[in-house]
Design a protein around this motif. Structure first.
Motif, PDB file in Angstrom:
ATOM      1  N   UNK A   1      23.547  52.690  79.867  1.00  0.00           N
ATOM      2  CA  UNK A   1      24.539  51.748  80.397  1.00  0.00           C
ATOM      3  C   UNK A   1      23.997  50.385  80.839  1.00  0.00           C
ATOM      4  N   UNK A   2      22.965  50.331  81.688  1.00  0.00           N
ATOM      5  CA  UNK A   2      22.522  49.007  82.158  1.00  0.00           C
ATOM      6  C   UNK A   2      21.961  48.113  81.057  1.00  0.00           C
ATOM      7  N   UNK A   3      21.500  48.713  79.968  1.00  0.00           N
ATOM      8  CA  UNK A   3      20.833  47.946  78.919  1.00  0.00           C
ATOM      9  C   UNK A   3      21.731  47.658  77.725  1.00  0.00           C
ATOM     10  N   UNK A   4      22.848  48.365  77.633  1.00  0.00           N
ATOM     11  CA  UNK A   4      23.715  48.187  76.467  1.00  0.00           C
ATOM     12  C   UNK A   4      25.147  47.881  76.911  1.00  0.00           C
ATOM     13  N   UNK A   5      25.817  48.837  77.499  1.00  0.00           N
ATOM     14  CA  UNK A   5      27.222  48.648  77.897  1.00  0.00           C
ATOM     15  C   UNK A   5      27.387  47.496  78.885  1.00  0.00           C
ATOM     16  N   UNK A   6      26.557  47.484  79.933  1.00  0.00           N
ATOM     17  CA  UNK A   6      26.682  46.446  80.958  1.00  0.00           C
ATOM     18  C   UNK A   6      26.368  45.047  80.430  1.00  0.00           C
ATOM     19  N   UNK A   7      25.727  44.969  79.278  1.00  0.00           N
ATOM     20  CA  UNK A   7      25.415  43.677  78.653  1.00  0.00           C
ATOM     21  C   UNK A   7      26.448  43.300  77.589  1.00  0.00           C
ATOM     22  N   UNK A   8      27.524  44.080  77.525  1.00  0.00           N
ATOM     23  CA  UNK A   8      28.610  43.756  76.610  1.00  0.00           C
ATOM     24  C   UNK A   8      28.329  44.065  75.153  1.00  0.00           C
TER      25      UNK A   8
END
Length: 146
Positions: free
Chosen positions: A91-98
């Motif tokens: 999540x922090x490296x992919x989803x949270x970066x859009x």
């Protein structure tokens, strides 16, 4: 061995991102020796990444090979729980970066895997515990298959 191949646009991850994400992925496999967990980041040039015939500039594709362990075929709840843990790690490296992303996991039969010319010790055996403690493959008496 969990072997993660992460295909991503050029510059999607810094060196520190790659290190931190690979550590998060390794933590998913607490019961395994850490050296079992391999993560490869593969940058893909914009002119080489397509989805549906169109350039995919914001897409991350993850292909995981599970060998050291596999899920029982009927363990739907366990598989769903595992995928939830995976999504949290990413999540922090992919989803949270859009970014858009996709992941799949293949499971290879345990008996078609070797490390440094040795079959891996049986799961949860004393020898696997030794590999876990020493974080490296250690020779052990190998039993011939029946």
């Amino acid at each position: 061995m969990p072997f993660w191949k992460i295909y991503h646009p050029i510059g999607a991850f810094t060196a520190e991102d790659k290190r931190a994400l690979s550590q998060r992925i390794t933590e998913l496999y607490r019961a395994l020796p850490k050296f079992y967990v391999i993560v490869v980041f593969q940058e893909v040039a914009p002119e080489s990444f397509y989805m549906g015939g169109e350039p995919a500039h914001n897409f991350v594709r993850i292909w995981v090979d599970h060998i050291a362990r596999s899920f029982p075929p009927d363990a739907k709840k366990l598989k769903a729980k595992w995928m939830g843990w995976v999504e949290k790690a990413l999540e922090p490296y992919i989803k949270d970066r859009g970014r858009d992303w996709e992941i799949h996991i293949d499971e290879t039969p345990f008996d078609l895997w070797q490390i440094q010319g040795m079959p891996a010790p049986p799961p949860n055996s004393e020898y696997e515990k030794l590999w876990l403690e020493q974080n490296k493959p250690v020779p052990y008496p190998i039993q011939e298959p029946a």
